[in-house]
Design an enzyme around this catalytic site. Structure first.
Site, PDB file in Angstrom:
ATOM      1  N   THR A   1       0.832  -1.214   0.000  1.00 10.36           N
ATOM      2  CA  THR A   1       0.000   0.000   0.000  1.00 10.36           C
ATOM      3  C   THR A   1       0.867   1.264   0.000  1.00 10.36           C
ATOM      4  O   THR A   1       0.341   2.371  -0.088  1.00 10.36           O
ATOM      5  CB  THR A   1      -0.926   0.017   1.234  1.00 10.36           C
ATOM      6  OG1 THR A   1      -0.105  -0.122   2.404  1.00 10.36           O
ATOM      7  CG2 THR A   1      -1.941  -1.116   1.180  1.00 10.36           C
ATOM      8  N   GLY A   2       2.185   1.104   0.109  1.00 16.25           N
ATOM      9  CA  GLY A   2       3.087   2.255   0.152  1.00 16.25           C
ATOM     10  C   GLY A   2       3.543   2.678  -1.230  1.00 16.25           C
ATOM     11  O   GLY A   2       3.178   2.081  -2.248  1.00 16.25           O
TER      12      GLY A   2
ATOM     13  N   LEU B   1       9.229  -4.500   1.902  1.00 18.36           N
ATOM     14  CA  LEU B   1       9.191  -3.031   1.839  1.00 18.36           C
ATOM     15  C   LEU B   1       8.429  -2.427   3.007  1.00 18.36           C
ATOM     16  O   LEU B   1       8.454  -1.206   3.209  1.00 18.36           O
ATOM     17  CB  LEU B   1       8.527  -2.587   0.521  1.00 18.36           C
ATOM     18  CG  LEU B   1       9.089  -3.204  -0.757  1.00 18.36           C
ATOM     19  CD1 LEU B   1       8.403  -2.604  -1.982  1.00 18.36           C
ATOM     20  CD2 LEU B   1      10.589  -2.984  -0.855  1.00 18.36           C
ATOM     21  N   ALA B   2       7.728  -3.242   3.776  1.00 16.73           N
ATOM     22  CA  ALA B   2       6.929  -2.703   4.882  1.00 16.73           C
ATOM     23  C   ALA B   2       7.847  -2.095   5.936  1.00 16.73           C
ATOM     24  O   ALA B   2       8.870  -2.685   6.287  1.00 16.73           O
ATOM     25  CB  ALA B   2       6.085  -3.802   5.509  1.00 16.73           C
ATOM     26  N   ALA B   3       7.482  -0.942   6.431  1.00 19.73           N
ATOM     27  CA  ALA B   3       8.262  -0.320   7.508  1.00 19.73           C
ATOM     28  C   ALA B   3       7.511   0.859   8.103  1.00 19.73           C
ATOM     29  O   ALA B   3       6.664   1.467   7.429  1.00 19.73           O
ATOM     30  CB  ALA B   3       9.605   0.183   6.975  1.00 19.73           C
ATOM     31  N   GLN B   4       7.835   1.168   9.341  1.00 19.64           N
ATOM     32  CA  GLN B   4       7.527   2.485   9.884  1.00 19.64           C
ATOM     33  C   GLN B   4       8.619   3.342   9.260  1.00 19.64           C
ATOM     34  O   GLN B   4       9.767   3.331   9.704  1.00 19.64           O
ATOM     35  CB  GLN B   4       7.598   2.447  11.424  1.00 19.64           C
ATOM     36  CG  GLN B   4       7.074   3.682  12.117  1.00 19.64           C
ATOM     37  CD  GLN B   4       7.772   4.968  11.691  1.00 19.64           C
ATOM     38  OE1 GLN B   4       7.330   5.650  10.746  1.00 19.64           O
ATOM     39  NE2 GLN B   4       8.849   5.304  12.331  1.00 19.64           N
TER      40      GLN B   4
ATOM     41  N   GLU C   1      19.851   6.355   5.307  1.00 21.23           N
ATOM     42  CA  GLU C   1      19.816   6.892   6.674  1.00 21.23           C
ATOM     43  C   GLU C   1      20.814   6.158   7.572  1.00 21.23           C
ATOM     44  O   GLU C   1      21.239   6.692   8.596  1.00 21.23           O
ATOM     45  CB  GLU C   1      18.408   6.757   7.259  1.00 21.23           C
ATOM     46  CG  GLU C   1      17.444   7.829   6.814  1.00 21.23           C
ATOM     47  CD  GLU C   1      17.752   9.195   7.405  1.00 21.23           C
ATOM     48  OE1 GLU C   1      17.856   9.310   8.631  1.00 21.23           O
ATOM     49  OE2 GLU C   1      17.895  10.146   6.626  1.00 21.23           O
TER      50      GLU C   1
ATOM     51  N   TYR D   1      14.931   4.986  13.658  1.00 25.31           N
ATOM     52  CA  TYR D   1      14.614   4.394  12.344  1.00 25.31           C
ATOM     53  C   TYR D   1      15.875   3.796  11.722  1.00 25.31           C
ATOM     54  O   TYR D   1      15.892   2.634  11.291  1.00 25.31           O
ATOM     55  CB  TYR D   1      14.024   5.477  11.430  1.00 25.31           C
ATOM     56  CG  TYR D   1      13.937   5.059   9.973  1.00 25.31           C
ATOM     57  CD1 TYR D   1      12.899   4.241   9.528  1.00 25.31           C
ATOM     58  CD2 TYR D   1      14.898   5.483   9.044  1.00 25.31           C
ATOM     59  CE1 TYR D   1      12.827   3.849   8.188  1.00 25.31           C
ATOM     60  CE2 TYR D   1      14.817   5.100   7.710  1.00 25.31           C
ATOM     61  CZ  TYR D   1      13.790   4.289   7.286  1.00 25.31           C
ATOM     62  OH  TYR D   1      13.719   3.896   5.965  1.00 25.31           O
TER      63      TYR D   1
ATOM     64  N   LYS E   1      16.909  -0.134  11.019  1.00 20.73           N
ATOM     65  CA  LYS E   1      17.214  -0.599   9.652  1.00 20.73           C
ATOM     66  C   LYS E   1      18.623  -1.197   9.591  1.00 20.73           C
ATOM     67  O   LYS E   1      18.865  -2.153   8.864  1.00 20.73           O
ATOM     68  CB  LYS E   1      17.092   0.558   8.657  1.00 20.73           C
ATOM     69  CG  LYS E   1      15.654   0.939   8.321  1.00 20.73           C
ATOM     70  CD  LYS E   1      15.043  -0.035   7.323  1.00 20.73           C
ATOM     71  CE  LYS E   1      13.678   0.396   6.844  1.00 20.73           C
ATOM     72  NZ  LYS E   1      13.083  -0.514   5.858  1.00 20.73           N
TER      73      LYS E   1
ATOM     74  N   HIS F   1      13.995   8.452  -2.465  1.00 15.43           N
ATOM     75  CA  HIS F   1      13.312   8.430  -3.756  1.00 15.43           C
ATOM     76  C   HIS F   1      11.853   8.795  -3.550  1.00 15.43           C
ATOM     77  O   HIS F   1      11.210   8.382  -2.594  1.00 15.43           O
ATOM     78  CB  HIS F   1      13.481   7.092  -4.469  1.00 15.43           C
ATOM     79  CG  HIS F   1      13.254   5.911  -3.598  1.00 15.43           C
ATOM     80  ND1 HIS F   1      14.197   5.448  -2.706  1.00 15.43           N
ATOM     81  CD2 HIS F   1      12.186   5.098  -3.456  1.00 15.43           C
ATOM     82  CE1 HIS F   1      13.730   4.409  -2.062  1.00 15.43           C
ATOM     83  NE2 HIS F   1      12.491   4.173  -2.486  1.00 15.43           N
TER      84      HIS F   1
END
Ligand code: NAP
Ligand code: G4F
Length: 376
Positions: free
Chosen positions: A12-13, A81-84, A128, A165, A169, A195
């Site tokens: 959904t992102g 790809l899911a992440a906060q 990051e 974050y 990661k 991006h």
């Protein structure tokens, strides 16, 4: 011909939506995983109409849920790809950020190790992780032009995360390497620099700017006659029409606009993810443009596009958007991805800004047309 099956989290992102489109164009069967939510979150993928695309619910922080879905599908490829994904939010929600961004990754790695060892795994690592660390060319300082931006990060730059974050990661980045070395899991990490796109989340700085500008320019055209007649003035918070105090528009409120980022288009970057999993051996790659621009540069180009030269009169600096620790400078060198994967980007910085802005302006016009239609 048997289709390859891919499992994609974060569908959904922004990136998930582009990746699903790419995989379907390559004849994959795609299972998109999304968390349960009380409202619909599928606006970025609503347009995808394919019998090869299915959506299933799962919970990334629940090992049982992740094991079941991997065991059931035994996919050829998993793209995680899911992440906060919001850096500032991670300062307020560090525990939750680790649950999703690190424990979620452990759950997938364990699921692959136990139930589907042939599955290839892509992990969404991030620039990051470099935090405040840069490498500097040996001859830097010989031509000391500050605008050269010769400092960079690449696969050999040491990590020095500046946020929960980034730390979460980085833990996942090391876990993927460890499962690769220790358990022979085919795991790749894409160290992707920023991006963006027309589908970028609205609380990231680029989209926040283009969305504000689209609203502002629509407001301007709505009150065109009035403005031409009387001009605009502003105070700390608002812009208004001199002759009409009532007609106020809130300024664009931002934090640190002196930060530099290496900004590319998401559509180009999902291609790199796919290429990584098509290689014979798993590895990690920097994906970036090699160029860096400040938030100020972004503002300048975006405001100029709607005919405004002095963006500074239209923004208010709000300490609320400052972070406890900042990443001041990112510029990635994608040489390894270009050489080993044959990857290259197609969309440049100016085009990215213009595309985002044009898309937001078109959306605003559509919304306004709806309002007029309802009112008449
Ligand atoms: P995004 O637009 O914020 O999408 C994040 C996705 O993760 C959404 O689908 C979201 O679902 C899902 N998600 C969030 N919390 C979740 C949870 N608790 N359980 C399950 N799913 C959850 O991010 P993006 O820009 O597409 O980025 C994709 C990935 O690349 C992320 O891992 C991000 O950290 C990483 N990354 C992004 C960039 C960048 O510049 N875009 C650069 C480097 C790395 P909902 O719709 O339900 O919220
Ligand atoms: O757009 P941002 O929030 O993106 P940030 O922090 O660079 O993170 C994004 O890119 C990472 C890759 O490097 C991803 F891993 C991450 O998931 C995400 O996609 O902020 C960009 C810069 C920062 O320096 C921030 O302090 O813009 C500055 N900024 C200034 N005013 C602002 C604002 N950022 C936001 N979000 N909102 C502001 O009002």
């Amino acid at each position: 011909m048997i289709k390859k099956k891919a499992l994609v989290t974060g569908i959904t992102g922004q990136d998930g939506s582009y990746l699903v489109e790419l995989l379907l164009s390559k004849n994959y069967e795609v299972v998109g995983l999304k968390r349960r939510t009380s409202t619909n979150t599928e606006c970025r993928i609503d347009h995808i109409d394919s019998s090869d695309f299915h959506i299933e619910e799962y919970e990334i922080s629940d090992s049982g849920s992740v094991y079941s879905v991997v065991e059931k599908h035994k996919p050829d490829e998993v793209y995680n790809l899911a992440a906060q994904s919001h850096v500032q939010t991670s300062f307020d929600q560090p525990d939750y950020t680790f649950q999703v961004n690190t424990i979620g990754v452990v759950n997938f790695l364990e699921a692959i190790r136990r139930f589907s060892p042939q599955t290839k795994f892509y992990q969404a690592s991030t620039s990051e992780m470099f935090g405040k660390n840069v490498d500097t060319p040996v001859n830097f300082g010989v031509t000391t032009d500050e605008t050269d931006h010769e400092s960079y990060q690449d696969e050999n730059t040491a990590f020095e995360p500046q946020s929960p974050y980034a730390a979460a990661k980085l833990a996942s980045h090391h876990l993927v390497r460890m499962y690769r070395d220790g358990y022979k899991v085919f795991g790749c990490c894409g160290i992707l620099f920023n991006h963006e796109s027309e589908r970028r989340g609205e609380n990231f700085v680029t989209r926040k700017i283009t969305k504000w500008l689209a609203r502002y320019s629509t407001w301007l055209s709505k009150h065109h006659v009035l403005i031409e007649g009387s001009g605009l003035v502003s105070d700390n918070d608002d812009i208004w029409v001199a002759s009409d105090q009532e007609l106020r528009f809130p300024k664009l409120r931002l934090g640190n606009i002196d930060a530099y980022r290496d900004w590319g288009h998401a559509k180009d970057y999902v291609n790199a993810m796919w290429l990584m999993l098509q290689q014979e051996m798993p590895d990690d790659y920097v994906v970036a443009t090699g160029e860096t621009y400040s938030v100020r540069d972004f503002l300048q180009i975006a405001f100029e596009h709607i005919g405004v030269e002095d963006y500074e009169s239209f923004i208010a600096i709000d300490p609320k958007f400052y972070r406890p620790a900042e990443v001041e400078y990112l510029r990635g060198i994608p040489a390894k991805a270009e050489q080993a994967l044959g990857w290259s980007r197609e969309i440049g910085f100016k085009d990215l800004v213009h595309q985002m802005l044009e898309s937001d302006i078109a959306n605003e016009k559509k919304e306004e047309a709806k309002e007029v239609w309802v009112a008449t």
